[in-house]
Design a protein around this motif. Structure first.
Motif, mmCIF file in Angstrom:
data_model
loop_
_atom_site.group_PDB
_atom_site.id
_atom_site.type_symbol
_atom_site.label_atom_id
_atom_site.label_comp_id
_atom_site.label_asym_id
_atom_site.label_seq_id
_atom_site.Cartn_x
_atom_site.Cartn_y
_atom_site.Cartn_z
ATOM 1 N N PHE A 64 0.845 -1.193 0.000
ATOM 2 C CA PHE A 64 0.000 0.000 0.000
ATOM 3 C C PHE A 64 0.885 1.249 0.000
ATOM 4 C CE2 PHE A 64 -3.228 -2.767 0.196
ATOM 5 C CZ PHE A 64 -3.891 -3.045 1.386
ATOM 6 N N ASN A 65 0.346 2.321 -0.595
ATOM 7 C CA ASN A 65 1.005 3.622 -0.560
ATOM 8 C C ASN A 65 -0.065 4.707 -0.551
ATOM 9 O OD1 ASN A 65 0.144 3.919 -3.288
ATOM 10 N ND2 ASN A 65 2.020 2.886 -3.981
ATOM 11 N N ASP A 66 0.371 5.952 -0.667
ATOM 12 C CA ASP A 66 -0.584 7.060 -0.591
ATOM 13 C C ASP A 66 -1.617 7.038 -1.709
ATOM 14 O OD1 ASP A 66 2.001 9.364 0.559
ATOM 15 O OD2 ASP A 66 0.735 7.928 1.654
ATOM 16 N N GLY A 75 -17.513 -5.132 7.149
ATOM 17 C CA GLY A 75 -17.590 -5.449 8.576
ATOM 18 C C GLY A 75 -16.274 -5.355 9.312
ATOM 19 N N PHE A 76 -15.243 -4.841 8.657
ATOM 20 C CA PHE A 76 -13.919 -4.758 9.282
ATOM 21 C C PHE A 76 -13.387 -3.332 9.253
ATOM 22 C CE2 PHE A 76 -12.322 -9.054 10.117
ATOM 23 C CZ PHE A 76 -13.281 -9.827 9.474
ATOM 24 N N LYS A 77 -12.592 -3.001 10.272
ATOM 25 C CA LYS A 77 -11.799 -1.781 10.264
ATOM 26 C C LYS A 77 -10.417 -2.109 9.698
ATOM 27 C CE LYS A 77 -13.876 -0.274 14.640
ATOM 28 N NZ LYS A 77 -13.585 0.051 16.063
ATOM 29 N N LEU A 78 -9.831 -1.160 9.004
ATOM 30 C CA LEU A 78 -8.503 -1.339 8.432
ATOM 31 C C LEU A 78 -7.535 -0.355 9.073
ATOM 32 C CD1 LEU A 78 -6.428 -2.438 6.395
ATOM 33 C CD2 LEU A 78 -7.350 -0.800 4.718
ATOM 34 N N ILE A 79 -6.463 -0.892 9.632
ATOM 35 C CA ILE A 79 -5.396 -0.062 10.196
ATOM 36 C C ILE A 79 -4.133 -0.359 9.400
ATOM 37 C CG2 ILE A 79 -4.117 0.559 12.273
ATOM 38 C CD1 ILE A 79 -7.228 -1.449 12.714
ATOM 39 N N ARG A 80 -3.484 0.688 8.906
ATOM 40 C CA ARG A 80 -2.352 0.524 7.990
ATOM 41 C C ARG A 80 -1.086 1.157 8.549
ATOM 42 N NH1 ARG A 80 -4.758 2.911 2.408
ATOM 43 N NH2 ARG A 80 -2.499 3.171 2.073
ATOM 44 N N ASN A 81 0.029 0.588 8.111
ATOM 45 C CA ASN A 81 1.331 1.207 8.329
ATOM 46 C C ASN A 81 2.132 0.960 7.054
ATOM 47 O OD1 ASN A 81 3.627 2.402 9.335
ATOM 48 N ND2 ASN A 81 4.223 0.655 10.619
ATOM 49 N N ASP A 82 2.079 1.945 6.129
ATOM 50 C CA ASP A 82 2.683 1.776 4.810
ATOM 51 C C ASP A 82 4.169 2.101 4.852
ATOM 52 O OD1 ASP A 82 -0.224 3.285 3.194
ATOM 53 O OD2 ASP A 82 0.061 1.310 4.129
ATOM 54 N N ARG A 83 4.892 1.427 3.972
ATOM 55 C CA ARG A 83 6.308 1.739 3.824
ATOM 56 C C ARG A 83 6.463 3.021 3.000
ATOM 57 N NH1 ARG A 83 10.222 -2.495 0.868
ATOM 58 N NH2 ARG A 83 9.870 -3.671 2.812
ATOM 59 N N ASN A 128 -6.439 3.953 -1.737
ATOM 60 C CA ASN A 128 -7.480 4.397 -0.815
ATOM 61 C C ASN A 128 -7.910 3.226 0.066
ATOM 62 O OD1 ASN A 128 -9.683 5.477 0.493
ATOM 63 N ND2 ASN A 128 -10.437 6.551 -1.331
ATOM 64 N N SER A 129 -8.036 3.461 1.369
ATOM 65 C CA SER A 129 -8.419 2.395 2.288
ATOM 66 C C SER A 129 -9.783 1.815 1.949
ATOM 67 C CB SER A 129 -8.421 2.918 3.731
ATOM 68 O OG SER A 129 -7.117 3.265 4.146
ATOM 69 N N ALA A 130 -10.685 2.652 1.440
ATOM 70 C CA ALA A 130 -12.015 2.155 1.089
ATOM 71 C C ALA A 130 -11.960 1.134 -0.041
ATOM 72 C CB ALA A 130 -12.910 3.328 0.700
ATOM 73 N N ASP A 131 -10.937 1.225 -0.879
ATOM 74 C CA ASP A 131 -10.837 0.296 -2.002
ATOM 75 C C ASP A 131 -10.325 -1.082 -1.589
ATOM 76 O OD1 ASP A 131 -11.688 2.334 -3.669
ATOM 77 O OD2 ASP A 131 -9.630 3.002 -4.131
ATOM 78 N N VAL A 132 -9.660 -1.162 -0.455
ATOM 79 C CA VAL A 132 -9.073 -2.442 -0.036
ATOM 80 C C VAL A 132 -9.665 -2.934 1.284
ATOM 81 C CG1 VAL A 132 -6.895 -2.089 -1.256
ATOM 82 C CG2 VAL A 132 -7.166 -1.185 1.055
ATOM 83 N N SER A 133 -10.736 -2.327 1.732
ATOM 84 C CA SER A 133 -11.338 -2.725 3.004
ATOM 85 C C SER A 133 -12.203 -3.967 2.827
ATOM 86 C CB SER A 133 -12.165 -1.579 3.580
ATOM 87 O OG SER A 133 -13.237 -1.266 2.687
ATOM 88 N N LEU A 134 -12.516 -4.610 3.943
ATOM 89 C CA LEU A 134 -13.393 -5.779 3.965
ATOM 90 C C LEU A 134 -14.693 -5.401 4.656
ATOM 91 C CD1 LEU A 134 -10.878 -8.595 5.039
ATOM 92 C CD2 LEU A 134 -11.697 -8.082 2.738
#
Length: 642
Positions: free
Chosen positions: A23-25, A36-44, A28-34
């Motif tokens: 993932f990078n800037d 019923g789930f929250k997505l927390i990211r830490n991108d390189r 979009n988190s909405a495009d890779v979310s599941l």
């Protein structure tokens, strides 16, 4: 994402950690979310890498800030969540593989992991660490596994997570630190259509009911006035105690007087325990933590870079001070011995606690009592009668008969000084209570003990014990897998010690025990027993006649044990009462192999006690050949039946 979502949905996962998200800037988190789930990211920052966590929406989570100066290109994401007041920390860690452009030392990665664990372990009841470390952990003897083990973690994945034509490696571990009864099934699942790594998973059973509140009962000595307490204790009606002829009533009166006065000066309190007290947490540290939290709140309101830098400065300074405080706490504990050190480590949540739970089917007190009552160690009244008859008919002693004597006040003081236990018996009298009151009650304790001796009665109250069952195995299934810790009243230990000392004094003064008996005797061990002087020479003669020991046949596995055995026999022979230098060299030669040691032990046993061996000597009703052998050895040291 469709295949990935299907795997998550079909397995009903609640929390999923992913490494190498890429993932990078621009993503979009909405495009890779599941759903019923929250997505927390830490991108390189840059190409590739990155970690993330998917958590079901109904869980409240908090991202743990791990902003420290890393020695390796480790990528991580740590979150904290509460499930029915159970604090759980989950970390996803990714270590990039060694490359020419990004070559990282494994030791630096281990150091970074150590910093993470030192930070997150004290803040949770359960800690999980998952991810891809790019190191084969099938061999548990490696620095990373040892680092986790030092904090009390277990690595629960035992199968390879990456299998190729030429290799099978475990690169995706799950390190767990939580009670054993919380853990369910764990293993790996194939997902070759998504990744060349297999999916590592585990189940954690969170208790369905709310956490049971813990309460402690204690006496409050905060406002304790010792002088007024002793004055009131002296003015109590002790004459009713001294004039009572019944021993059991006398004990009850003593307890009633003592507890009634303590109830006035140190009343009983009941307090709820929320969490263990942090001994290392000083007032200075509390002040630093408050300043750090205020700095963070200021940054949240302003969002300025200056406030963020100020918060980071306060945070790093507080973390350094916490580490120094814990280090000082451990150093202070180390001066009090190993027990204090381990207690300190457990209080810091960095030492593994063996919490073996007893299943509900084994919690019935009556069933446990019936089981252990059936094994009271007595073969029956007939057996006891036979033994008493044996001793009476074989007694040729000339010493006076034994009678218990009354105890002096000095004896009572010495015994009370030697008591170290903090356990509280059924009478609710603690050691501290007896110590505070002893200037007044010492003569009454002496009177109570001597009354028991004169009357020949052991009080009923002092026979009542609090039984605490402890499991002997990890998963107990029957009462035989339990052992009982019995906690008796403290004053019963005083009476027992008085009687025990008098019996021991009588036995030692008249030399009633055989000189070669080592068991249950103070300052006597098997290595110091005179029976070795009698039997070693004959035993070595038998061994030397059976075989000639060759040092060339000693293999590497036996070397340590054989060297210790030879040293033990050498030490025996070098003692003043030992057989001498010749026996030393012979013992060394015969004890140079495991087989030689076994032959020596067998020969000594047969030489001294006949073919039945050592184990039957204590029973006076043994076979005739054992009695003859024992009587021969005891000619110089007194009668065996004593």
């Amino acid at each position: 994402m469709g295949d990935f979502a299907e795997i998550v949905d079909s397995n009903n996962f609640d929390i999923v950690g992913v490494t190498e998200t890429w993932f990078n800037d621009d993503v979009n988190s909405a495009d890779v979310s599941l759903p019923g789930f929250k997505l927390i990211r830490n991108d390189r920052v840059g190409r590739g890498g990155g970690v993330c966590v998917f958590v079901r929406e109904h869980y409240k989570i908090k991202v743990i800030d791990m902003d420290f100066e890393s020695e390796s290109p480790v990528e991580c994401l740590w979150i904290q969540l509460s499930i029915r007041k159970l604090s759980i920390v989950i970390g996803v860690v990714y270590r990039p593989p060694n490359r020419r452009k990004r070559k990282s030392k494994f030791s630096s990665f281990v150091n970074d992991v150590d910093l993470m664990l030192n930070y997150v372990c004290p803040m949770a009841d359960c800690v999980f660490c998952i991810g891809d470390v790019n190191v084969n952990l099938l061999n548990s003897s490696n620095p990373l596994s040892e680092c986790f083990s030092s904090y009390g973690f277990d690595q629960i994945i035992q199968e390879p997570t990456r299998v190729t034509l030429t290799s099978s490696t475990l690169l995706d571990p799950i390190f767990v630190k939580c009670p054993a009864n919380f853990m369910g099934v764990s293993g790996v699942k194939n997902m070759c259509h998504i990744s060349d790594h297999r999916l590592a998973f585990c189940e954690c059973y969170v208790p369905g009911s709310k956490r049971v509140q813990k309460f402690i009962t204690y006496r409050d000595f905060d406002d304790f006035d010792c002088e007024a307490f002793l004055s009131d204790l002296r003015s109590e009606r002790w004459h009713s105690f001294t004039r009572e002829p019944n021993i059991n009533k006398k004990v009850q009166i003593f307890n009633d007087i003592l507890l009634s006065v303590y109830d006035r000066y140190a009343p009983v309190r009941r307090r709820r325990i929320s969490k263990p007290r942090a001994t290392w947490l000083t007032e200075r540290l509390r002040g630093l933590m408050r300043k750090r939290d205020r700095a963070f709140a200021t940054f949240r309101r302003s969002g300025s870079a200056d406030d963020w830098n100020e918060y980071k400065r306060m945070r790093n300074g507080t973390l350094a001070e916490i580490r120094r405080s814990k280090k000082s706490y451990l150093l202070a504990a180390s001066s009090d011995g190993n027990e204090a050190v381990w207690k300190a480590l457990k209080s810091l949540n960095v030492a593994k606690v063996n919490a073996r739970a007893i299943p509900d089917c084994l919690k019935d007190a009556e069933s446990i009592s019936d089981f252990f009552s059936a094994f009271n160690g007595v073969a029956g009244d007939d057996a006891c009668t036979d033994k008493i008859s044996y001793y009476n008919s074989n007694s040729n002693r000339t010493e006076p008969s034994f009678h218990f004597k009354i105890a002096s006040l000095e004896q009572i003081r010495t015994i009370m000084t030697g008591i170290r236990t903090k356990a509280v018996g059924d009478d609710d009298v603690t050691l501290d209570m007896l110590v505070h009151a002893f200037p007044v009650i010492e003569s009454y304790v002496q009177h109570l003990v001597n009354s028991c001796i004169v009357a020949g009665v052991f009080p009923v109250q002092w026979k009542c014990a609090i039984g605490i069952p402890l499991p002997k195995t990890v998963e107990p299934t029957s009462c035989s897998d339990l052992r009982i810790i019995s906690i008796l009243p403290l004053l019963s230990k005083v009476l027992e010690k008085v009687l025990s000392d008098q019996i021991s004094e009588y036995v030692n003064d008249f030399n009633l025990l055989p000189s070669y008996q080592s068991g249950f005797r103070r300052n006597h061990t098997l290595l110091l027993s005179p029976f070795l002087n009698m039997g070693v020479t004959s035993a070595l003669r038998q061994v030397e006649g059976k075989r000639e020991v060759s040092n060339d046949r000693v293999n590497n596995r036996e070397r340590g044990y054989e060297r210790d055995s030879a040293h033990s026999f050498k030490s025996l022979a070098e003692k003043p009462s030992g057989p001498g230098e010749e026996l030393t060299s012979r013992a060394e030669r015969c004890a140079s192999t495991t087989e030689g040691v076994k032959l020596i032990i067998s020969a000594i046993s047969e030489e001294l006690y006949g073919p039945i061996g050592l184990g039957r000597l204590v029973d006076p009703l043994v076979k005739e050949e054992a009695k003859q052998s024992a009587s021969t050895l005891a000619d110089s040291s007194g009668p065996v039946d004593g």
